[in-house]
Design an enzyme around this catalytic site. Structure first.
Site, short mmCIF file in Angstrom:
data_model
loop_
_atom_site.label_atom_id
_atom_site.label_comp_id
_atom_site.label_asym_id
_atom_site.label_seq_id
_atom_site.Cartn_x
_atom_site.Cartn_y
_atom_site.Cartn_z
N ASP A 178 88.58 41.51 76.88
CA ASP A 178 87.65 42.53 76.40
C ASP A 178 87.94 43.71 77.29
O ASP A 178 87.61 43.69 78.48
CB ASP A 178 86.20 42.08 76.58
N HIS A 179 88.60 44.73 76.74
CA HIS A 179 89.14 45.75 77.65
C HIS A 179 88.03 46.51 78.39
O HIS A 179 88.28 47.12 79.41
CB HIS A 179 90.12 46.69 76.93
N HIS A 241 82.10 44.29 73.45
CA HIS A 241 81.98 45.24 74.56
C HIS A 241 80.53 45.42 75.03
O HIS A 241 80.23 45.35 76.22
CB HIS A 241 82.52 46.61 74.16
C1 BG6 Z 1 87.94 48.91 70.42
C2 BG6 Z 1 87.35 49.11 69.07
O1 BG6 Z 1 87.75 47.59 70.85
O2 BG6 Z 1 87.31 49.79 71.35
C3 BG6 Z 1 87.51 50.54 68.62
O3 BG6 Z 1 88.00 48.25 68.13
C4 BG6 Z 1 86.94 51.48 69.67
O4 BG6 Z 1 86.88 50.78 67.38
C5 BG6 Z 1 87.49 51.16 71.04
O5 BG6 Z 1 87.29 52.81 69.30
C6 BG6 Z 1 86.80 51.97 72.11
O6 BG6 Z 1 87.47 51.77 73.31
P1 BG6 Z 1 87.46 52.89 74.43
O7 BG6 Z 1 88.17 52.27 75.58
O8 BG6 Z 1 88.18 54.08 73.85
O9 BG6 Z 1 86.03 53.20 74.71
#
Ligand code: BG6
Length: 491
Positions: A178-179, A241
């Site tokens: 989960d980044h 997230h």
């Molecule tokens: C991803 C979603 O996991 O996270 C996207 O699938 C979203 O829809 C993105 O735009 C948001 O990531 P970050 O790091 O740009 O906040």
């Protein structure tokens, strides 16, 4: 004193879906940045895999282009680019059939005694078939596998997918990314909570009034509309997230940062979420979908126009009033919201403390605002602690609300590494702390499924909101009904 960066051992990273979007935008740039910082051992190699035939040279050109597109030119001047590119090679492999697998196996073996990591940057329906063949070709024995959301579209499909992967790889070698957990400020949340004596005694329902978690995006769905329409904001952002952020705010202090110590505590939070179903859905959730509007000074189309369909009922915005049924948090609402095409790109967590029990200042000083801790994930990562102080100057006491403001960029003047830089190397280090365990993913679905079902049962379309605003007015009503208000931009 700062501590040292933990070194990584030699590894062979095989990226399935190496010519795809995730690889181009995130993985290749992240690996290059780590190499630039001298963190990749000399022996580290990266094998790109996808279905389309391509030579090593062609794959290196693809990677060079990815670097040009995603890394500032000033960082691409030195010999490091060529050094990085020589680490790359390519094998065409059919994920669903046997072609290319023997070649891949011989390349991994030829790389020698390295930690084998398999990054499945592919569509999830390929996770099972790829794992099966990794097993069949003897590649799984020591290997670690990395997968990313969507891990299922509901509890049932998540269990099926976890089982497919789990047949080949034991849980201690499965890394579910989960980044958000790799973001600098998200980890800072743990540092704030557990490396300071100040907050933890107040971190409960006796002192905290409510928590807000906002992950707002200014962009629309753009070229991802096809995928997005099958998911929606609840599956795309909340199930993973946002719930992970909630876990880090709400979990009990783990006994250490060991992967299972942290994940056990997060799991307890997920299991304590008060169910939302047909009975309470209407009063605690709002779903929305953007219509045409304005963003960054220009006109932008609505979701349905971007999708090219007039009937989709997929939500591009969600607000939820979540509650945790445990001693620490009983009675403290967690207001969660996320959406596409909102007024600005901002992700932050606001911890709102309770007001002082009594004002000694009388009526003349103005309202005493409750303290707030604002943790800004992006952009402008930082932490603000809002306090009341005396307005400077003579003539009696007047109070004013000001932030103790720590912007990480100003304080540290270092580049903020992308989440993938940290996470990929954590896989090599064998550190699962920032990865989701199977039971966490499934517990999150267990809470999300009845919400999705109650939306389906209600048969109401998502509420429209104009692109470039903060979502449907019902989302504002959701929190204002409780006498609170959404706080934006570090306020
Ligand atoms: C991803 C979603 O996991 O996270 C996207 O699938 C979203 O829809 C993105 O735009 C948001 O990531 P970050 O790091 O740009 O906040």
């Amino acid at each position: 004193m700062t501590s040292r960066v933990i070194p990584v051992a030699p590894f062979t990273l095989t990226v399935f879906g190496a010519t795809g979007d995730l690889s181009r935008r995130k993985l290749i740039p992240a690996l290059f940045h780590r190499d630039l910082d001298g963190q990749l051992p000399d022996e580290a190699t990266i094998i790109g895999v996808s279905r389309r035939p391509m030579s090593d040279e062609e794959f290196r050109s693809f990677a060079r282009q990815a670097l040009n597109d995603h890394i500032p030119a000033s960082e691409l001047q030195g010999p490091e680019v060529e050094r990085f590119l020589t680490r790359l090679s390519y094998v065409a492999v059919d994920a669903d059939a046997d072609s290319g697998w023997s070649e891949l196996a011989s390349r991994v073996v030829a790389a020698g005694d390295r930690i084998p990591v398999y990054y499945l940057a592919t569509a999830p329906h390929l996770f099972g078939p790829i794992c099966d063949r990794l097993g069949k070709y003897g590649l799984a024995e020591q290997g670690r596998v990395v997968i990313e959301k969507p891990i299922g579209k509901d509890l049932k499909s998540a269990i099926a997918l976890n089982e497919q992967v789990g047949r080949i790889f034991p849980e201690e070698r499965v890394y579910r990314i989960d980044h958000y957990l790799g973001k600098e400020t998200v980890q800072n949340l743990m540092a704030l909570r557990f490396a300071n004596a100040l907050f933890e005694p107040l971190w409960n329902n006796a002192h905290i009034d409510h928590v807000q978690i906002t992950v707002a995006e200014a962009l629309g769905v753009e070229e991802r509309a096809g995928y997005y329409d099958t998911a929606g904001a609840m599956r795309d952002m909340v199930q993973n997230h946002i719930l992970q952020l909630l876990c880090l705010v709400a979990m009990e202090p783990p006994s250490s940062l060991d992967a299972d110590a942290v994940r056990d505590e997060k799991l307890k939070v997920l299991r304590a979420l008060k169910p939302i179903d047909d009975h309470n859905m209407a009063s605690v959730t709002v779903r929305g979908q953007y219509r045409a509007g304005a963003s960054a000074g220009g006109a932008v189309p609505g979701y349905l126009e971007e999708l090219g369909s007039s009937t989709s009922q997929t939500e591009t915005f969600v607000a939820v009033k979540a509650e945790l049924e445990n001693w620490r948090w009983a009675g403290v609402p967690f207001y969660l919201r996320t959406g596409k095409r909102l007024a600005s790109r901002v992700s932050e967590i606001v911890v709102g403390f309770r007001p002082v029990p009594h004002s000694v200042f009388g009526d003349t000083v103005g309202a005493i605002e409750p303290n707030r801790l604002v943790i800004r994930l992006q952009p402008d990562e930082g932490v603000k602690l809002w306090l009341m102080i005396k307005d400077p100057g003579p003539g009696g006491i007047r109070l004013t609300h000001v932030p103790l403001d720590m912007s990480f960029a100003k304080a540290f003047k270092v580049r903020n590494p992308d989440a993938y830089e940290r996470l990929i190397l954590d896989v090599v280090r064998g550190n699962q702390t920032l990865f989701m365990r199977r039971d966490e993913v499934e517990a999150a679905w267990k809470w999300v499924d009845p919400i999705l079902e109650s939306w389906r049962n209600a048969k109401e379309p998502p509420r429209p909101y104009t692109a470039g605003t903060w979502g449907p007015s019902a989302a504002i009503a959701l929190i204002e009904r409780d006498g609170r208000t959404w706080l934006e931009d570090g306020a």
